[in-house]
Design an enzyme around this catalytic site. Structure first.
Site, PDB file in Angstrom:
ATOM      1  N   ARG A  79      -0.738 -11.215  13.454  1.00  0.00           N
ATOM      2  CA  ARG A  79      -1.516 -10.454  12.475  1.00  0.00           C
ATOM      3  C   ARG A  79      -0.838 -10.347  11.105  1.00  0.00           C
ATOM      4  O   ARG A  79      -1.174  -9.462  10.324  1.00  0.00           O
ATOM      5  CB  ARG A  79      -1.734  -9.038  13.022  1.00  0.00           C
ATOM      6  CG  ARG A  79      -2.613  -8.983  14.238  1.00  0.00           C
ATOM      7  CD  ARG A  79      -4.042  -8.739  13.871  1.00  0.00           C
ATOM      8  NE  ARG A  79      -4.202  -7.441  13.242  1.00  0.00           N
ATOM      9  CZ  ARG A  79      -4.941  -7.215  12.166  1.00  0.00           C
ATOM     10  NH1 ARG A  79      -5.558  -8.203  11.551  1.00  0.00           N
ATOM     11  NH2 ARG A  79      -5.057  -5.997  11.663  1.00  0.00           N
ATOM     12  N   HIS A  84      -4.121  -9.898   8.763  1.00  0.00           N
ATOM     13  CA  HIS A  84      -4.446  -8.559   8.300  1.00  0.00           C
ATOM     14  C   HIS A  84      -5.327  -8.658   7.045  1.00  0.00           C
ATOM     15  O   HIS A  84      -5.089  -9.504   6.191  1.00  0.00           O
ATOM     16  CB  HIS A  84      -3.147  -7.825   7.972  1.00  0.00           C
ATOM     17  CG  HIS A  84      -3.283  -6.355   7.787  1.00  0.00           C
ATOM     18  ND1 HIS A  84      -2.542  -5.644   6.875  1.00  0.00           N
ATOM     19  CD2 HIS A  84      -4.069  -5.440   8.404  1.00  0.00           C
ATOM     20  CE1 HIS A  84      -2.856  -4.368   6.937  1.00  0.00           C
ATOM     21  NE2 HIS A  84      -3.781  -4.218   7.859  1.00  0.00           N
ATOM     22  N   GLU A 109      -9.617 -10.324   9.629  1.00  0.00           N
ATOM     23  CA  GLU A 109     -10.064  -8.987   9.261  1.00  0.00           C
ATOM     24  C   GLU A 109     -10.610  -9.037   7.839  1.00  0.00           C
ATOM     25  O   GLU A 109     -10.021  -9.660   6.961  1.00  0.00           O
ATOM     26  CB  GLU A 109      -8.893  -8.018   9.354  1.00  0.00           C
ATOM     27  CG  GLU A 109      -9.252  -6.575   9.065  1.00  0.00           C
ATOM     28  CD  GLU A 109      -8.060  -5.634   9.236  1.00  0.00           C
ATOM     29  OE1 GLU A 109      -8.283  -4.439   9.424  1.00  0.00           O
ATOM     30  OE2 GLU A 109      -6.907  -6.127   9.190  1.00  0.00           O
ATOM     31  N   HIS A 143     -15.067  -3.270  10.433  1.00  0.00           N
ATOM     32  CA  HIS A 143     -14.609  -2.034  11.067  1.00  0.00           C
ATOM     33  C   HIS A 143     -15.801  -1.120  11.306  1.00  0.00           C
ATOM     34  O   HIS A 143     -16.374  -0.574  10.367  1.00  0.00           O
ATOM     35  CB  HIS A 143     -13.600  -1.307  10.186  1.00  0.00           C
ATOM     36  CG  HIS A 143     -12.255  -1.940  10.153  1.00  0.00           C
ATOM     37  ND1 HIS A 143     -11.144  -1.276   9.672  1.00  0.00           N
ATOM     38  CD2 HIS A 143     -11.823  -3.154  10.552  1.00  0.00           C
ATOM     39  CE1 HIS A 143     -10.091  -2.071   9.768  1.00  0.00           C
ATOM     40  NE2 HIS A 143     -10.482  -3.220  10.296  1.00  0.00           N
ATOM     41  N   HIS A 171      -3.068   1.204  17.230  1.00  0.00           N
ATOM     42  CA  HIS A 171      -2.235   1.574  16.088  1.00  0.00           C
ATOM     43  C   HIS A 171      -0.907   2.197  16.496  1.00  0.00           C
ATOM     44  O   HIS A 171      -0.498   3.245  15.994  1.00  0.00           O
ATOM     45  CB  HIS A 171      -2.985   2.486  15.111  1.00  0.00           C
ATOM     46  CG  HIS A 171      -2.724   2.126  13.674  1.00  0.00           C
ATOM     47  ND1 HIS A 171      -1.982   2.880  12.821  1.00  0.00           N
ATOM     48  CD2 HIS A 171      -3.117   1.048  12.965  1.00  0.00           C
ATOM     49  CE1 HIS A 171      -1.911   2.302  11.644  1.00  0.00           C
ATOM     50  NE2 HIS A 171      -2.601   1.177  11.703  1.00  0.00           N
ATOM     51  N   ASP A 204      -8.160  -1.108  18.087  1.00  0.00           N
ATOM     52  CA  ASP A 204      -6.824  -0.924  17.530  1.00  0.00           C
ATOM     53  C   ASP A 204      -6.239   0.393  18.044  1.00  0.00           C
ATOM     54  O   ASP A 204      -6.782   1.466  17.795  1.00  0.00           O
ATOM     55  CB  ASP A 204      -6.916  -0.899  15.995  1.00  0.00           C
ATOM     56  CG  ASP A 204      -5.553  -0.888  15.326  1.00  0.00           C
ATOM     57  OD1 ASP A 204      -4.529  -0.844  16.036  1.00  0.00           O
ATOM     58  OD2 ASP A 204      -5.519  -0.919  14.080  1.00  0.00           O
ATOM     59  N   TYR A 241      -7.214   7.521  14.755  1.00  0.00           N
ATOM     60  CA  TYR A 241      -6.937   6.526  13.723  1.00  0.00           C
ATOM     61  C   TYR A 241      -8.200   5.854  13.190  1.00  0.00           C
ATOM     62  O   TYR A 241      -9.036   5.368  13.943  1.00  0.00           O
ATOM     63  CB  TYR A 241      -5.986   5.452  14.265  1.00  0.00           C
ATOM     64  CG  TYR A 241      -5.874   4.277  13.329  1.00  0.00           C
ATOM     65  CD1 TYR A 241      -5.265   4.432  12.090  1.00  0.00           C
ATOM     66  CD2 TYR A 241      -6.453   3.057  13.630  1.00  0.00           C
ATOM     67  CE1 TYR A 241      -5.214   3.387  11.196  1.00  0.00           C
ATOM     68  CE2 TYR A 241      -6.395   2.003  12.748  1.00  0.00           C
ATOM     69  CZ  TYR A 241      -5.774   2.175  11.527  1.00  0.00           C
ATOM     70  OH  TYR A 241      -5.733   1.145  10.641  1.00  0.00           O
ATOM     71  N   ASN A 255       0.807  -1.209   0.000  1.00  0.00           N
ATOM     72  CA  ASN A 255       0.000   0.000   0.000  1.00  0.00           C
ATOM     73  C   ASN A 255       0.847   1.269   0.000  1.00  0.00           C
ATOM     74  O   ASN A 255       1.706   1.458   0.864  1.00  0.00           O
ATOM     75  CB  ASN A 255      -0.925  -0.005   1.220  1.00  0.00           C
ATOM     76  CG  ASN A 255      -2.148   0.843   1.027  1.00  0.00           C
ATOM     77  OD1 ASN A 255      -2.520   1.147  -0.107  1.00  0.00           O
ATOM     78  ND2 ASN A 255      -2.792   1.218   2.105  1.00  0.00           N
ATOM     79  N   GLU A 315      -5.283  -4.329  19.790  1.00  0.00           N
ATOM     80  CA  GLU A 315      -4.354  -4.442  18.662  1.00  0.00           C
ATOM     81  C   GLU A 315      -3.285  -3.353  18.684  1.00  0.00           C
ATOM     82  O   GLU A 315      -3.585  -2.183  18.936  1.00  0.00           O
ATOM     83  CB  GLU A 315      -5.154  -4.352  17.355  1.00  0.00           C
ATOM     84  CG  GLU A 315      -4.322  -4.531  16.094  1.00  0.00           C
ATOM     85  CD  GLU A 315      -5.171  -4.463  14.847  1.00  0.00           C
ATOM     86  OE1 GLU A 315      -4.610  -4.235  13.765  1.00  0.00           O
ATOM     87  OE2 GLU A 315      -6.414  -4.625  14.939  1.00  0.00           O
ATOM     88  N   GLU A 370       0.762  -6.815  11.797  1.00  0.00           N
ATOM     89  CA  GLU A 370       0.399  -6.509  10.424  1.00  0.00           C
ATOM     90  C   GLU A 370       1.525  -5.850   9.651  1.00  0.00           C
ATOM     91  O   GLU A 370       1.513  -5.866   8.417  1.00  0.00           O
ATOM     92  CB  GLU A 370      -0.860  -5.643  10.377  1.00  0.00           C
ATOM     93  CG  GLU A 370      -0.715  -4.243  10.902  1.00  0.00           C
ATOM     94  CD  GLU A 370      -2.033  -3.483  10.893  1.00  0.00           C
ATOM     95  OE1 GLU A 370      -2.083  -2.398  10.309  1.00  0.00           O
ATOM     96  OE2 GLU A 370      -3.015  -3.980  11.462  1.00  0.00           O
TER      97      GLU A 370
END
Length: 408
Positions: free
Chosen positions: A288, A317, A344, A122, A217, A215, A160, A37, A241, A267
């Site tokens: 993850r 992930h 997920e 989510h 993050h 999460d 986030y 990504n 997470e 992840e």
């Protein structure tokens, strides 16, 4: 049997999917996902300029040796670009292997351990009531597990994965307006004062049966993460997470000493060497990793086996940046893994995506059911791919109120 050619395609509906197609002299083709990504052109170039020229004339059935050739043969190992490119090749070779055997991949792994795999959605909101509405919507669709995030009162910008406005695209973080990132502002104190109570209200509203995930993050320091985990223990989270930055594996020791909240992390990990100590010391409860980012099916299966020895379950992930090919590979692993936990699920589930990647994999009532088609069970329409091209995009960056750069 020999590999005769391979092509790389970049683009897709709402994402810059990097799709690898490997061709053989027996007419059997394999597909793999190299999407990294916001760095998609780098994995595409690595495949085209360095890896594919070495693939030609290799026997695709020797997937283990080919994986070792690229991993051990590169003096500078690992890293997300290399591992995503290796992951695409490995995925495509397993796809070929399944098609040759006339079996879905989960049969080559050892068969099914379950019929359907639990997934989570989510749920987000600009405020707590907006979040509650989002959760209600997913429960109405049959989801049994949701990750919950909401805006923090007084925070200068959304926290986030929280949209600044309602509507389509509210879960998608990438901004395709260019390569200069937007800036989000973070305030740890406001977050820690507000979020434990918000999570408690979610639990009170929806009762004990809903699986609630949250999460952080990577936003908290080790002591802060331990304090936060202790504060949310009464909520009964399915997992907490990424409470601390993933690079510091010892940071989770402090959390473990103060809380029994289940921890999920990984992840951003690229190999077993990023997580082996976390697993062996049982500092986490869910691993993850993603099949693409962690180098393919071959190395991820090793991670799953190691985790199983230490009572750690999978939680792969599955953000929108993963193409349906990666998600299919993970669906086969989920069907097989005796230590499966949850998946997920945020693939762009649209008619355009199905047109580009036709398959019979399906999601119903909060569970993914894997196709019995040979290999990955996903096709790729090259004519449909001609509709798409690369669009530069980026994630936000995070700063504290005084301007200090923080963890995204």
């Amino acid at each position: 049997m020999k590999i005769t050619d391979a092509k790389v395609f970049v683009g897709g509906p709402g994402k810059n999917y990097v799709t690898l197609k490997i061709m053989t002299d027996q007419g059997v083709c394999g597909l793999g996902d190299a999407t990294l990504n916001n760095r998609e052109t780098l994995t595409a170039a690595y495949l085209q300029d360095y890896l594919i020229p070495n693939l030609i004339e290799m026997d695709p059935r020797n997937s283990e040796d080919i994986w070792q050739f690229f991993y051990r043969g590169a003096y500078f190992r690992r890293g997300p670009i290399a591992m995503a490119a290796f992951g695409a090749i490995d995925m495509a070779l397993w796809d070929i292997k399944g098609k040759l055997a006339g079996m879905p991949l989960y049969q080559l792994f050892g068969g099914k351990s379950r019929e359907g795999a639990l997934v989570y959605a989510h749920a987000t909101g600009t405020d707590l009531e907006d979040l509650m509405d989002s959760i209600e919507g997913y429960i109405g669709q049959g989801y049994k597990a949701v990750r919950v995030q909401c805006g923090i009162p007084g925070m200068p910008s959304a926290s986030y994965a929280v949209p600044e406005s309602k509507g389509e695209g509210r879960h998608y973080i990438t901004d395709f307006g260019g390569i200069r990132p937007k800036v989000e502002i973070w305030d740890t104190g406001r977050y820690m004062r507000y979020m434990p109570g918000a999570l408690a209200e979610v639990r009170a509203r929806f009762g004990p049966e809903l699986h609630i995930l949250h999460d952080v993050h990577h936003r908290l320091l080790p002591r802060e993460a331990a304090e936060f985990a202790k504060a949310v223990e009464p909520v009964g989270l399915f997992w907490l997470e990424d409470p601390t930055p993933a690079e510091d594996q010892d940071a989770l020791r402090l959390l473990r000493q103060h809380s029994t909240v289940p921890v999920a992390i990984g992840e951003v990990f690229n190999s077993i060497w990023d997580c082996n100590k976390l697993i062996e010391n049982e500092l986490i409860d869910f691993i993850r990793v993603a099949v693409t980012y962690a180098g393919g099916i071959t190395p991820v299966k090793r991670i799953v086996d190691l985790a199983g020895l230490h009572h750690i379950r999978t939680g792969f992930h599955g953000a929108p940046s993963h193409s349906p090919l990666c998600m299919a590979a993970q669906a086969h692993l989920n069907a097989w893994a005796p230590n499966f936990g949850i998946q997920e699920y945020l693939v762009l589930d649209t008619s355009d995506c199905h047109a580009l990647f036709p398959s019979e994999h399906r999601m119903e009532n909060g569970m993914v059911f894997v196709s019995d088609a040979p290999g990955l069970g996903v096709e790729f329409d090259e004519r449909e791919a001609e509709r798409y091209s690369y669009k530069p995009g980026t994630h936000p960056v995070v700063r504290l109120e005084d301007g200090t750069l923080w963890n995204y």
